[in-house]
Enzyme design. Structure first.
Site, PDB file in Angstrom:
ATOM      1  CG  HIS A 101      -4.709  -2.156  -1.383  1.00 53.18           C
ATOM      2  ND1 HIS A 101      -4.942  -2.866  -0.251  1.00 53.18           N
ATOM      3  CD2 HIS A 101      -4.062  -1.042  -0.967  1.00 53.18           C
ATOM      4  CE1 HIS A 101      -4.480  -2.214   0.795  1.00 53.18           C
ATOM      5  NE2 HIS A 101      -3.936  -1.098   0.385  1.00 53.18           N
TER       6      HIS A 101
ATOM      7  CB  SER B 274      -0.955  -0.074   1.197  1.00 43.99           C
ATOM      8  OG  SER B 274      -1.973   0.878   1.095  1.00 43.99           O
TER       9      SER B 274
END
Length: 194
Positions: free
Chosen positions: A121, A96
Site C-alpha cells: 500500500h 508495508s
C-alpha cells in the site's frame, strides 16, 4: 523473591545468549514485529557482523506489519550493501515497510512459507501544525510513494502503472498470488527446500 524465582530467571539468560549464538552460527536473522529505528539498528548490526565473519549466505525471516519507512530503507540498503548473498523467507505477514525489506534481494532468493500474506500500500503519515508544514509533509509522502512504487515495480517486474493502481489502497496477496505477482520465487514448506 524466593530461590525458585531466582533460578528461573538465571536459567532464562543463558538460553537467550545460546539462542543468539546459534542464530549467528546459522547466519539467520529474524525481522519480527514493527519496523522501527531500534530494529533497524539491530538488523543492520547483525548484517555487518555476519558479513565480517564470512561471505556465506545469510537468511532473513520476515514477519512484520510494517512501520517506519526510513528504518525499512536502512535495512533494505544494508542488505544490498553487504557482500554475502541474502535469502528472504516470508512467514506470517509481510506488510508495508516489511515488504520493502523483503524485496531487497533478487527474486530468485525471495521465498515464503505457504500461509504467508503480503500487503502492499502507499505510505501514510500523520502530521499537524501549520498549513505550510502539512503541505511539505504531503509532498514528501507523495515523493516517497513514487520511490517505493519504482522499487516494487523493479522487484516484481510489474509495470509501474499497475503498482501505482494496486498500492493506491491496501493490496493483499496470498503466497500463491504473491508468487504470480513476482514478489516470491518459491513457496517452501521446510528448511530442506531452501
Amino acid at each position: 523473591m524466593n530461590d525458585e524465582d531466582q533460578d528461573d530467571k538465571t536459567k532464562e539468560l543463558p538460553l537467550g545468549k545460546e539462542t543468539e549464538a546459534n542464530l549467528f552460527k546459522s547466519r539467520s536473522i529474524f525481522i519480527y514485529g514493527p519496523i522501527n529505528q531500534e530494529l533497524a539498528q539491530k538488523v543492520c548490526s547483525q548484517l555487518v557482523a555476519l558479513a565480517a565473519a564470512s561471505d556465506e549466505d545469510i537468511r532473513i525471516y520476515v514477519n512484520s506489519p510494517g512501520g517506519h519507512v526510513e528504518s525499512g530503507d536502512s535495512i533494505h540498503d544494508m542488505i544490498k550493501f553487504i557482500k554475502p548473498k541474502v535469502w528472504m523467507i516470508g512467514t506470517g505477514w509481510v506488510a508495508s515497510a516489511g515488504a520493502l525489506i523483503y524485496v531487497a534481494t533478487p527474486k530468485e532468493r525471495r521465498l515464503c512459507l505457504p500461509n504467508t500474506r503480503f500487503l502492499l500500500h502507499q505510505p501514510s503519515g500523520g502530521t499537524r501544525g501549520m498549513a505550510s508544514d502539512i503541505e511539505i509533509q504531503a509532498r514528501e509522502i507523495i515523493k516517497m510513494n513514487e520511490r517505493l512504487n519504482r522499487i516494487m515495480a523493479a522487484a516484481t517486474g510489474q509495470p509501474l502503472d499497475k503498482i501505482d493502481k494496486d498500492t493506491d489502497r491496501d493490496y493483499w496477496l496470498s503466497a500463491e498470488e504473491a508468487k504470480d505477482y513476482g514478489l516470491v520465487s518459491r513457496i517452501v514448506t521446510s528448511q530442506a527446500d531452501i
